[in-house]
Motif scaffolding. Structure first.
Motif, PDB file in Angstrom:
ATOM      1  N   GLY A  47       0.649  -1.094  -0.076  1.00  0.00           N
ATOM      2  CA  GLY A  47      -0.166   0.007  -0.138  1.00  0.00           C
ATOM      3  C   GLY A  47       0.797   1.123  -0.089  1.00  0.00           C
ATOM      4  N   ALA A  48       2.129   1.204  -0.267  1.00  0.00           N
ATOM      5  CA  ALA A  48       2.972   2.445  -0.024  1.00  0.00           C
ATOM      6  C   ALA A  48       3.439   3.087  -1.444  1.00  0.00           C
ATOM      7  CB  ALA A  48       4.186   2.413   0.861  1.00  0.00           C
ATOM      8  N   LEU A 112       0.736 -14.119   2.635  1.00  0.00           N
ATOM      9  CA  LEU A 112      -0.214 -14.010   2.010  1.00  0.00           C
ATOM     10  C   LEU A 112      -1.635 -13.207   2.580  1.00  0.00           C
ATOM     11  CD1 LEU A 112      -0.404 -16.711  -0.876  1.00  0.00           C
ATOM     12  CD2 LEU A 112       0.173 -14.394  -1.051  1.00  0.00           C
ATOM     13  N   LYS A 113      -1.856 -14.078   3.994  1.00  0.00           N
ATOM     14  CA  LYS A 113      -2.780 -13.620   4.921  1.00  0.00           C
ATOM     15  C   LYS A 113      -2.435 -12.009   5.331  1.00  0.00           C
ATOM     16  CE  LYS A 113      -5.431 -14.729   8.892  1.00  0.00           C
ATOM     17  NZ  LYS A 113      -5.652 -13.256   9.500  1.00  0.00           N
ATOM     18  N   LEU A 114      -1.076 -11.810   5.684  1.00  0.00           N
ATOM     19  CA  LEU A 114      -0.775 -10.466   6.317  1.00  0.00           C
ATOM     20  C   LEU A 114      -1.103  -9.571   5.174  1.00  0.00           C
ATOM     21  CD1 LEU A 114       1.262  -8.959   8.335  1.00  0.00           C
ATOM     22  CD2 LEU A 114       2.826  -9.212   6.648  1.00  0.00           C
ATOM     23  N   ALA A 120      -7.180  -5.367   3.386  1.00  0.00           N
ATOM     24  CA  ALA A 120      -8.610  -4.942   3.871  1.00  0.00           C
ATOM     25  C   ALA A 120      -8.739  -3.777   4.606  1.00  0.00           C
ATOM     26  CB  ALA A 120      -9.006  -6.156   4.302  1.00  0.00           C
ATOM     27  N   GLY A 121      -7.738  -3.640   5.668  1.00  0.00           N
ATOM     28  CA  GLY A 121      -7.525  -2.600   6.624  1.00  0.00           C
ATOM     29  C   GLY A 121      -7.143  -1.437   6.111  1.00  0.00           C
ATOM     30  N   GLY A 122      -6.620  -1.127   4.993  1.00  0.00           N
ATOM     31  CA  GLY A 122      -6.329   0.188   4.624  1.00  0.00           C
ATOM     32  C   GLY A 122      -4.915   0.536   4.928  1.00  0.00           C
TER      33      GLY A 122
END
Length: 273
Positions: A47-48, A112-114, A120-122
């Motif tokens: 996300g960065a 992958l879960k991380l 999902a949490g943004g």
């Protein structure tokens, strides 16, 4: 005879049984994040933004977990096996191959879960690469940081403590790590990410608690890249010649002082007529 179980013991076991399923996933998430920081963050973020490799935010929506798990465990198998998606990634990122890191199937699933949880949490993990061109000020600041003339914000030791590089003058830096003069040619676009998030065990031990900022890593990387454009350094013979001259002078001086010191003793040792 069986030991008697008290109501208080039954209650304690019930509380433990309730807490264990809650603590296990938390520990697994912490371990997965630690592994991401150790093995993945040199090239990826969540996300960065893009670095050497893609931003992994939303990976689960772009590709099946089964494919991603296989690629994380052994990317060479898909890159060399003609997988169309792997070939497209290789072209998109200028031929930069993801190395085989020895990740197990269980570790791949945890990673992958991380990625799914962060997506999902943004939330974000890692910092994007600095895309601007290096300026003369960046190169100068990078040299100051490399030599320890400017301290890193985290208090990390200067690069010169373990590494040498062309043009440093004097003693030329440490010998624990390799000479970094040609590092940009070996690591290419991975040089700055490797400085910011080193995957080398020795460096991880040093920088885990004192990480460099993205800006500091960019400036040190800019300095190292600038060395590639410099002509090869001439062998400086002044230091070894001065060392030999100093050693010989010291030996001659010590011999002269020693003769004077023991002159009286030698006089008494001479046989008298």
């Amino acid at each position: 005879m069986f030991p008697r179980i008290t109501p208080r013991q039954v209650l304690a076991w019930a509380v433990l049984a309730t807490l264990m399923p809650m603590s296990a996933p938390t520990l697994a998430a912490q371990e997965a994040e630690a592994q991401f920081r150790k093995s993945c963050m040199s090239c990826h973020t969540i996300g960065a933004g893009r670095k050497v490799g893609p931003d992994l935010k939303g990976l689960g929506q772009r590709r099946p977990h089964e494919w991603s798990s296989k690629f994380i465990q052994m990317p060479s198998a898909q890159l060399d096996g003609g997988d169309a998606t792997a070939a497209a990634l290789l072209r998109e990122f200028n031929g930069t191959r993801m190395p085989d890191l020895g990740v197990t199937a269980a570790e791949a699933q945890a990673l992958l879960k991380l990625i799914d949880d962060y997506s999902a949490g943004g939330r974000t993990l890692g910092t994007a690469a600095i895309a601007r061109a290096a300026t003369p000020a960046d190169i100068r600041n990078g040299q100051q940081l490399f030599m320890g003339l400017t301290r890193f914000a985290s208090g990390a030791p200067a690069c010169m403590s373990c590494h040498s590089a062309q043009g440093l003058g004097g003693f030329g830096g440490g010998r624990l790590g390799p000479d970094l003069t040609g590092a940009s040619g070996k690591l290419g676009v991975g040089l700055v990410p490797a400085i910011e998030n080193p995957a080398f065990p020795t460096m991880q031990g040093v920088f885990q608690k004192t990480p460099l900022t993205a800006e500091e890593a960019f400036q040190v990387g800019s300095f190292i890249k600038s060395l590639a454009a410099q002509p090869p350094a001439r062998t400086d013979m002044a230091f070894p010649v001065l060392g030999i001259v100093g050693l010989v002078s010291g030996m001659l001086l010590a011999g002269r002082l020693g003769r004077r010191r023991f002159r009286g003793l030698r006089r008494n040792l001479k046989p008298r007529a």
